[in-house]
Design a protein around this motif. Structure first.
Motif, PDB file in Angstrom:
ATOM      1  N   THR A  40      42.388  46.137  34.490  1.00 24.25           N
ATOM      2  CA  THR A  40      42.480  46.036  35.993  1.00 24.25           C
ATOM      3  C   THR A  40      43.919  45.724  36.419  1.00 24.25           C
ATOM      4  OG1 THR A  40      40.171  45.323  36.210  1.00 24.25           O
ATOM      5  CG2 THR A  40      41.827  45.257  38.142  1.00 24.25           C
ATOM      6  N   VAL A  41      44.735  45.024  35.500  1.00 27.22           N
ATOM      7  CA  VAL A  41      46.151  44.591  35.467  1.00 27.22           C
ATOM      8  C   VAL A  41      46.953  46.080  35.702  1.00 27.22           C
ATOM      9  CG1 VAL A  41      48.058  43.753  34.470  1.00 27.22           C
ATOM     10  CG2 VAL A  41      45.925  42.438  34.359  1.00 27.22           C
ATOM     11  N   GLU A  42      46.361  47.188  34.741  1.00 25.12           N
ATOM     12  CA  GLU A  42      47.050  48.183  34.828  1.00 25.12           C
ATOM     13  C   GLU A  42      46.743  49.071  35.888  1.00 25.12           C
ATOM     14  OE1 GLU A  42      49.345  49.134  32.403  1.00 25.12           O
ATOM     15  OE2 GLU A  42      48.963  47.123  31.698  1.00 25.12           O
ATOM     16  N   ILE A  43      45.383  48.893  36.472  1.00 24.45           N
ATOM     17  CA  ILE A  43      45.306  49.467  37.663  1.00 24.45           C
ATOM     18  C   ILE A  43      46.107  49.281  38.680  1.00 24.45           C
ATOM     19  CG2 ILE A  43      43.397  49.955  39.353  1.00 24.45           C
ATOM     20  CD1 ILE A  43      41.279  49.981  36.893  1.00 24.45           C
ATOM     21  N   GLN A  44      46.457  47.713  38.804  1.00 22.37           N
ATOM     22  CA  GLN A  44      47.090  47.474  40.150  1.00 22.37           C
ATOM     23  C   GLN A  44      48.286  47.892  39.986  1.00 22.37           C
ATOM     24  OE1 GLN A  44      46.364  43.106  40.918  1.00 22.37           O
ATOM     25  NE2 GLN A  44      48.118  43.088  42.193  1.00 22.37           N
ATOM     26  N   LYS A  45      48.973  48.113  38.818  1.00 20.30           N
ATOM     27  CA  LYS A  45      50.434  48.597  38.753  1.00 20.30           C
ATOM     28  C   LYS A  45      50.491  49.788  39.399  1.00 20.30           C
ATOM     29  CE  LYS A  45      51.535  46.205  34.359  1.00 20.30           C
ATOM     30  NZ  LYS A  45      51.742  46.370  33.088  1.00 20.30           N
ATOM     31  N   VAL A  46      49.563  51.000  39.349  1.00 16.67           N
ATOM     32  CA  VAL A  46      49.590  52.106  40.060  1.00 16.67           C
ATOM     33  C   VAL A  46      49.072  52.136  41.460  1.00 16.67           C
ATOM     34  CG1 VAL A  46      50.007  53.003  37.858  1.00 16.67           C
ATOM     35  CG2 VAL A  46      47.550  52.936  38.630  1.00 16.67           C
ATOM     36  N   ASN A  47      48.537  51.270  41.710  1.00 16.25           N
ATOM     37  CA  ASN A  47      47.904  51.211  43.198  1.00 16.25           C
ATOM     38  C   ASN A  47      48.528  50.090  43.974  1.00 16.25           C
ATOM     39  OD1 ASN A  47      45.223  52.812  43.210  1.00 16.25           O
ATOM     40  ND2 ASN A  47      45.495  52.064  40.966  1.00 16.25           N
ATOM     41  N   PRO A  48      49.789  50.309  44.650  1.00 12.94           N
ATOM     42  CA  PRO A  48      50.333  49.196  45.416  1.00 12.94           C
ATOM     43  C   PRO A  48      49.416  48.641  46.681  1.00 12.94           C
ATOM     44  CG  PRO A  48      51.164  51.302  45.826  1.00 12.94           C
ATOM     45  CD  PRO A  48      50.322  51.683  44.797  1.00 12.94           C
ATOM     46  N   GLN A  49      48.663  49.443  46.892  1.00 11.78           N
ATOM     47  CA  GLN A  49      47.675  48.704  48.045  1.00 11.78           C
ATOM     48  C   GLN A  49      46.700  47.644  47.594  1.00 11.78           C
ATOM     49  OE1 GLN A  49      47.259  51.641  46.511  1.00 11.78           O
ATOM     50  NE2 GLN A  49      45.275  52.517  46.660  1.00 11.78           N
ATOM     51  N   LEU A  50      46.526  47.418  46.261  1.00 11.89           N
ATOM     52  CA  LEU A  50      45.644  46.348  45.916  1.00 11.89           C
ATOM     53  C   LEU A  50      46.763  45.374  45.310  1.00 11.89           C
ATOM     54  CD1 LEU A  50      43.014  45.285  44.299  1.00 11.89           C
ATOM     55  CD2 LEU A  50      43.696  46.540  42.313  1.00 11.89           C
ATOM     56  N   LYS A  51      46.396  44.144  46.031  1.00  5.17           N
ATOM     57  CA  LYS A  51      47.284  43.084  46.148  1.00  5.17           C
ATOM     58  C   LYS A  51      46.683  42.027  45.302  1.00  5.17           C
ATOM     59  CE  LYS A  51      49.794  45.266  49.303  1.00  5.17           C
ATOM     60  NZ  LYS A  51      50.951  45.554  48.608  1.00  5.17           N
ATOM     61  N   PHE A  52      45.383  41.882  44.942  1.00 12.11           N
ATOM     62  CA  PHE A  52      44.948  40.665  44.077  1.00 12.11           C
ATOM     63  C   PHE A  52      43.566  41.191  43.173  1.00 12.11           C
ATOM     64  CE2 PHE A  52      41.655  37.294  44.028  1.00 12.11           C
ATOM     65  CZ  PHE A  52      42.398  36.546  43.040  1.00 12.11           C
ATOM     66  N   HIS A  53      43.298  40.653  42.341  1.00 12.01           N
ATOM     67  CA  HIS A  53      42.126  41.069  41.647  1.00 12.01           C
ATOM     68  C   HIS A  53      41.847  39.608  40.680  1.00 12.01           C
ATOM     69  CE1 HIS A  53      44.746  42.456  38.150  1.00 12.01           C
ATOM     70  NE2 HIS A  53      44.035  42.349  37.590  1.00 12.01           N
ATOM     71  N   ASN A  54      40.475  39.686  40.250  1.00 15.94           N
ATOM     72  CA  ASN A  54      40.115  38.561  39.555  1.00 15.94           C
ATOM     73  C   ASN A  54      38.580  38.912  39.126  1.00 15.94           C
ATOM     74  OD1 ASN A  54      37.972  36.093  40.052  1.00 15.94           O
ATOM     75  ND2 ASN A  54      39.834  35.603  38.886  1.00 15.94           N
ATOM     76  N   SER A  55      38.435  38.703  37.580  1.00 12.18           N
ATOM     77  CA  SER A  55      36.955  39.134  37.421  1.00 12.18           C
ATOM     78  C   SER A  55      36.121  37.817  37.023  1.00 12.18           C
ATOM     79  CB  SER A  55      37.382  39.829  35.904  1.00 12.18           C
ATOM     80  OG  SER A  55      36.150  40.452  35.688  1.00 12.18           O
ATOM     81  N   ARG A  56      36.292  36.885  37.808  1.00 11.11           N
ATOM     82  CA  ARG A  56      35.171  35.759  37.671  1.00 11.11           C
ATOM     83  C   ARG A  56      33.951  35.711  38.574  1.00 11.11           C
ATOM     84  NH1 ARG A  56      35.648  33.137  32.581  1.00 11.11           N
ATOM     85  NH2 ARG A  56      37.606  32.278  32.363  1.00 11.11           N
ATOM     86  N   ARG A  57      32.992  35.184  38.275  1.00 10.37           N
ATOM     87  CA  ARG A  57      31.884  35.167  39.113  1.00 10.37           C
ATOM     88  C   ARG A  57      32.173  34.036  40.306  1.00 10.37           C
ATOM     89  NH1 ARG A  57      31.488  38.423  35.890  1.00 10.37           N
ATOM     90  NH2 ARG A  57      32.707  39.329  37.384  1.00 10.37           N
ATOM     91  N   GLY A  58      31.628  34.343  41.587  1.00 14.35           N
ATOM     92  CA  GLY A  58      31.589  33.423  42.558  1.00 14.35           C
ATOM     93  C   GLY A  58      31.415  33.980  43.962  1.00 14.35           C
ATOM     94  N   TYR A  59      32.209  33.542  45.138  1.00 14.19           N
ATOM     95  CA  TYR A  59      31.936  34.176  46.624  1.00 14.19           C
ATOM     96  C   TYR A  59      33.194  33.853  47.292  1.00 14.19           C
ATOM     97  CZ  TYR A  59      31.610  28.811  47.500  1.00 14.19           C
ATOM     98  OH  TYR A  59      31.685  27.506  47.397  1.00 14.19           O
ATOM     99  N   LEU A  60      33.184  34.244  48.405  1.00 12.44           N
ATOM    100  CA  LEU A  60      34.405  34.366  49.264  1.00 12.44           C
ATOM    101  C   LEU A  60      34.085  33.186  50.494  1.00 12.44           C
ATOM    102  CD1 LEU A  60      35.438  38.002  50.088  1.00 12.44           C
ATOM    103  CD2 LEU A  60      35.985  36.423  47.930  1.00 12.44           C
ATOM    104  N   MET A  61      35.165  32.431  50.847  1.00  9.81           N
ATOM    105  CA  MET A  61      34.758  31.578  52.102  1.00  9.81           C
ATOM    106  C   MET A  61      36.032  32.166  53.103  1.00  9.81           C
ATOM    107  SD  MET A  61      32.480  29.544  52.351  1.00  9.81           S
ATOM    108  CE  MET A  61      33.157  28.692  53.898  1.00  9.81           C
ATOM    109  N   CYS A  62      35.646  32.752  54.102  1.00  6.85           N
ATOM    110  CA  CYS A  62      36.404  33.097  55.259  1.00  6.85           C
ATOM    111  C   CYS A  62      36.515  32.220  56.311  1.00  6.85           C
ATOM    112  CB  CYS A  62      35.860  34.406  55.830  1.00  6.85           C
ATOM    113  SG  CYS A  62      35.694  35.743  54.627  1.00  6.85           S
ATOM    114  N   ASP A  63      37.769  31.739  56.558  1.00  7.39           N
ATOM    115  CA  ASP A  63      38.234  30.779  57.695  1.00  7.39           C
ATOM    116  C   ASP A  63      39.053  31.552  58.836  1.00  7.39           C
ATOM    117  OD1 ASP A  63      38.627  28.411  58.975  1.00  7.39           O
ATOM    118  OD2 ASP A  63      38.789  27.229  57.257  1.00  7.39           O
ATOM    119  N   VAL A  64      38.338  31.793  59.897  1.00  6.58           N
ATOM    120  CA  VAL A  64      38.852  32.630  60.741  1.00  6.58           C
ATOM    121  C   VAL A  64      39.103  31.824  62.051  1.00  6.58           C
ATOM    122  CG1 VAL A  64      38.873  34.852  62.137  1.00  6.58           C
ATOM    123  CG2 VAL A  64      37.481  34.476  60.125  1.00  6.58           C
TER     124      VAL A  64
END
Length: 531
Positions: free
Chosen positions: A467-491
């Motif tokens: 995925t590090v290599e994928i991000q290099k050729v996909n500039p629209q991808l700004k962040f990636h991570n491969s752990r488990r978990g969830y998102l918290m959205c504060d709006v």
């Protein structure tokens, strides 16, 4: 809520039931129980083994749910072949000193003794507490929240995004941590259960890996199979804690029925009429175990799941269904280089009716933020850097024409502050959406936050080398991570912040949660920034 509004809500339920099931269903679902019910049963073991939940919050109320199952894996789940009365209470305080609403529902055998109470007449924008009583047994206490009045000024909303929780591949410790955050609501994007047979071993990158725990039974096909599988998941106390902490908005992806299913097609080439029977049973079991309204009652092998929730003048949440109306995956649904079929003009992901409904919502929205809460990645990624473009054909990337129609619709209608919430990938991603990711325009059309899994994929790692290599050729991808978990959205009115909460491990119940990254979108722009 006025008497006229209450009557209108009941009439809507009556019309839905009459249209779908006939006159007899009005008595069975919407009116008091007309048959024999056991008013004061005595249970040999605790009947609330599967916990309690709330969902579908509105300004005047929400759904509260439970299912009586003293013996969850038994064919009769430990219940008689009769309806059982279940009392319920909703209070303004945790000690139930000020009861706001109460009543008696009937847990019906036709629905696996599940209870869905559509509570109304509450005050907007505040917390409530609820519980159930069956015979001499009392459930635990859950916390729910009504939404603010439609269009009312709202300073802030804070919610979680979670899903993909394979029972065999880890413990649900992330759900316990999520519960401690006291979100206003939880969006579950799907893969609540997995349908495969129980396996002691699975294939890992370095050879066989022993499953953390094991599914009960073989692959699930019948209504009883699905009920037992849901029961196994629901008996997890960490998952119960997350349900009791906040109301949930749920939708499905594929594993609630069968891997990569779409419309009337499964991955095994099962004849459509036969697969329709499996879908019908899976959908009934899904309804039985989710805090959904009667408007989502299955009608044969179909179910109404796309809908909208509104949080004052701040957030419109458009919940989508990307499975039920989708055409077949192109190129034989193979992971690999794309074929010309990904550009089929007749392809659909949402279907015309749902697409038009969504565009109408986005065009007419007066909320600051417009969320598309759905299942599969919209971001256009080349998955394997090299001479040929490689697509995930079970994502929007395998459906070029519907994807362009979606993003062009947002752009051409000048919809500001559109945010897509996604799951399915078993990795965390964050990126900016363009019609053509290989040749992006000057400004992004929208932003996408992709939540990793609760457990699916096992412990994972911080970042996969691929995925590090994928991000290099996909500039629209700004962040990636491969752990488990969830998102918290504060709006709030000025910005949308998404925090990526990750677990150091899920193969052990002692896994520790931490904040991996915060990413921000400022109102009026779709560009991602570090928080």
């Amino acid at each position: 809520m006025t008497d006229r509004q209450r009557t209108t809500r009941l009439d809507l339920s009556r019309r839905h039931l009459l249209r779908c099931f006939g006159a007899g269903a009005v008595t069975a679902f919407a009116l008091p129980w007309a048959g024999r019910a056991l008013a004061d049963p005595i249970f040999s073991t605790y009947p609330f083994q599967l916990g309690i939940a709330s969902g579908e919050p509105a300004p005047d109320g929400f759904v509260i749910w439970t299912r009586l199952a003293p013996d969850p894996f038994a064919l009769d789940h430990g219940m008689p072949s009769a309806g059982v009365e279940v009392a319920w209470e909703v209070a303004e305080d945790e000690r139930f000193q000020t009861v706001a609403q109460k009543g008696v529902a009937v847990a019906r055998p036709e629905l696996g003794h599940a209870v869905h109470v559509e509570v109304a007449g509450l005050k907007p924008g505040r917390p409530y507490w609820y519980r159930f009583v069956a015979g001499r047994e009392r459930s635990g206490t859950g916390r729910a929240m009504t939404t603010p009045t439609f269009g009312a000024p709202l300073d802030r909303v804070r919610f979680a995004v979670a899903g993909c929780q394979n029972y065999e591949q880890g413990y649900f410790t992330a759900h316990r941590h999520l519960a401690s955050q006291n979100p206003d609501f939880v969006f579950c994007y799907g893969d609540y259960i997995y349908e495969g047979r129980g396996n002691r071993l699975r294939n890992g990158p370095d050879g066989p890996v022993e499953s953390v725990r094991q599914h009960f039974g073989g692959e699930i096909y019948s209504i009883e199979d699905y009920r037992r599988r849901y029961a196994q998941y629901k008996m997890d106390t960490d998952l119960q804690a997350a349900h009791a902490a906040a109301p949930w908005f749920v939708t499905w992806d594929d594993h609630e029925i069968d891997n990569n299913w779409v419309d009337s097609l499964d991955q095994d080439g099962t004849p459509a009429p036969v697969f329709a029977l499996r879908r019908q049973m899976a959908m009934q079991a899904y309804y039985e175990h989710m805090p959904l309204r009667a408007s989502s009652l299955p009608v044969g092998p179909s179910m109404q799941l796309y809908r909208q929730a509104r949080y004052g003048n701040l957030l419109d949440l458009n919940l989508l269904d990307t499975r039920q109306y989708r055409t077949d995956q192109p190129c034989g649904d193979r992971w690999g280089a794309g074929c010309t079929d990904i550009s089929q003009r007749q392809a659909e992901v949402l279907g015309k009716r749902q697409h038009d409904w969504l565009m109408g919502n986005l065009s007419g929205s007066k909320a600051k933020w417009k969320a598309l809460a759905q299942q599969v990645m919209v971001m256009d990624l080349d998955r394997e850097p090299g001479p040929e473009t490689t697509e995930n054909l079970d994502s929007w990337a395998g459906y070029r024409v519907p994807r362009e129609r979606l993003l062009a619709g947002i752009r051409d209608r000048r919809v500001s502050n559109a945010v897509v919430l996604t799951g399915d990938e078993h990795q965390n991603y964050a990126g900016e959406l363009h019609i053509d990711g290989k040749n992006p325009g000057r400004d992004p059309i929208a932003t996408e936050f992709v939540a990793t899994s609760i457990t699916s994929g096992g412990d994972g790692e911080d970042q996969r080398p691929q995925t590090v290599e994928i991000q290099k050729v996909n500039p629209q991808l700004k962040f990636h991570n491969s752990r488990r978990g969830y998102l918290m959205c504060d709006v709030d009115g000025e910005r949308w912040q998404t925090e990526y909460i990750v677990m150091d491990q899920v193969s052990d119940r002692k896994g520790i949660a931490s904040s991996r990254q915060k990413l921000v979108v400022e109102a009026g722009a779709a560009r991602l920034q570090l928080g």
